[in-house]
Scaffold this active site. Sequence first.
Site, short mmCIF file in Angstrom:
data_model
loop_
_atom_site.label_atom_id
_atom_site.label_comp_id
_atom_site.label_asym_id
_atom_site.label_seq_id
_atom_site.Cartn_x
_atom_site.Cartn_y
_atom_site.Cartn_z
N ASP A 26 -50.99 -46.02 46.56
CA ASP A 26 -49.91 -46.23 47.53
C ASP A 26 -49.28 -47.61 47.38
OD1 ASP A 26 -48.30 -45.41 49.63
OD2 ASP A 26 -49.69 -46.13 51.18
N HIS A 43 -42.35 -47.19 41.21
CA HIS A 43 -43.00 -46.02 40.61
C HIS A 43 -43.19 -46.24 39.11
CE1 HIS A 43 -42.69 -44.04 44.38
NE2 HIS A 43 -41.40 -43.79 44.33
N LEU A 137 -64.03 -39.22 30.07
CA LEU A 137 -63.52 -39.19 31.44
C LEU A 137 -62.67 -37.94 31.72
CD1 LEU A 137 -62.89 -40.82 34.15
CD2 LEU A 137 -60.82 -41.58 32.98
N ARG A 200 -55.41 -44.95 56.07
CA ARG A 200 -55.37 -43.52 56.35
C ARG A 200 -55.58 -42.70 55.08
NH1 ARG A 200 -50.20 -45.35 57.68
NH2 ARG A 200 -48.69 -44.97 56.02
C1 IPE Z 1 -49.96 -40.71 49.91
O1 IPE Z 1 -49.04 -41.72 50.07
C2 IPE Z 1 -49.55 -39.80 48.78
C3 IPE Z 1 -49.69 -40.37 47.46
C4 IPE Z 1 -50.21 -41.52 47.17
C5 IPE Z 1 -49.23 -39.52 46.38
P1 IPE Z 1 -47.81 -41.59 51.07
O2 IPE Z 1 -47.04 -42.86 50.99
O3 IPE Z 1 -47.08 -40.33 50.84
O4 IPE Z 1 -48.56 -41.47 52.49
P2 IPE Z 1 -48.08 -41.87 53.94
O5 IPE Z 1 -46.80 -41.14 54.19
O6 IPE Z 1 -47.90 -43.34 53.95
O7 IPE Z 1 -49.19 -41.44 54.85
C1 IPE Z 2 -46.98 -44.21 46.30
O1 IPE Z 2 -46.08 -45.21 46.65
C2 IPE Z 2 -46.38 -43.23 45.32
C3 IPE Z 2 -46.10 -41.90 45.91
C4 IPE Z 2 -46.40 -41.53 47.12
C5 IPE Z 2 -45.42 -40.95 45.05
P1 IPE Z 2 -45.02 -44.99 47.80
O2 IPE Z 2 -43.80 -44.38 47.23
O3 IPE Z 2 -45.63 -44.26 48.95
O4 IPE Z 2 -44.70 -46.49 48.24
P2 IPE Z 2 -44.67 -47.07 49.71
O5 IPE Z 2 -45.96 -46.67 50.36
O6 IPE Z 2 -43.49 -46.46 50.39
O7 IPE Z 2 -44.55 -48.53 49.54
MG MG Z 3 -46.64 -44.77 50.62
#
Ligand code: IPE
Ligand code: IPE
Ligand code: MG
Length: 258
Positions: A26, A43, A137, A200
């Site tokens: 995340d 990303h 792995l 979470r």
């Molecule tokens: C969880 O991250 C999903 C992935 C890492 C692929 P999100 O950014 O989607 O989760 P929330 O919305 O903060 O809970």
């Molecule tokens: C995690 O990073 C990648 C995916 C959920 C695809 P986020 O895109 O959720 O980045 P934040 O949490 O908004 O910073």
């Molecule tokens: Mg996120």
Amino acid sequence: MSRPRLKIERPDFGGPFPEHIAVIMDGNGRWAKGRGMLRVFGHKEGIGSVREITTECAKMGVKSLTLYAFSVENWKRPRQEVAFLMELLEQFLVDERPTLMDNNVRLRAIGRIDDLPEAALARLRETEEITAKNDGLLLRLALSYGARAEIADALKRFARDVAAGKVRESEIDDETLRRYLYDATTPDPDLLIRTSGELRISNFLLWQISYSEIYVAKECWPEFRRPQLLAALEDYAKRVRKFGGLVSDTPSASEARA
Ligand code: IPE
Ligand code: IPE
Ligand code: MG
């Protein structure tokens, strides 16, 4: 010609080492925004972390690594971001093949894979096939994955088998249910890492993480590299896992009883 075997070097922090690590990757968007860039650059940078963490785990002899790459809920994001992520996935699945082969990594996907765009799905199946014989792995990519969706999908298949007389209701137990999940053969994660400080689970592996040890890193995913992985492993080495029992079965405690 056979590939040279990968030299396994496991760090020793004087305690347990996880066989299966699961990661909620995340904070890509926040990493980019904090640098005045568009979310998508986060990303892109996150791919570097996927490569580094995968190869490090392979070299340390971790058995399975499950990376949460795209959730069923992530389809709700703006169309352009979703399209970018799908193209990135497609490119990753082709570009990483030499690295996966060099590091003896087998790739497998879990999730509602059929929801993926055709091109990404085709590259995924090819990469799974190419890496199928690697025995180091196991890299599991959670794609269009949701734990509630996984349980719903499992129940559908289970109900079908009950109707067909293949299994009886009285046979339901934890292990029967496990057989209907996306990947019945990989043991549960020992260590669950979430990056970017969020506390979470976001619908990740709800069934499988019942007794996983949780570690939250403050760094966003693009900056989670070898030193941050080592910090998580060092922390894990201090954990005492009880699975609802007591620690009294450790040698020192039994010696004390004797
Ligand atoms: C969880 O991250 C999903 C992935 C890492 C692929 P999100 O950014 O989607 O989760 P929330 O919305 O903060 O809970
Ligand atoms: C995690 O990073 C990648 C995916 C959920 C695809 P986020 O895109 O959720 O980045 P934040 O949490 O908004 O910073
Ligand atoms: Mg996120």
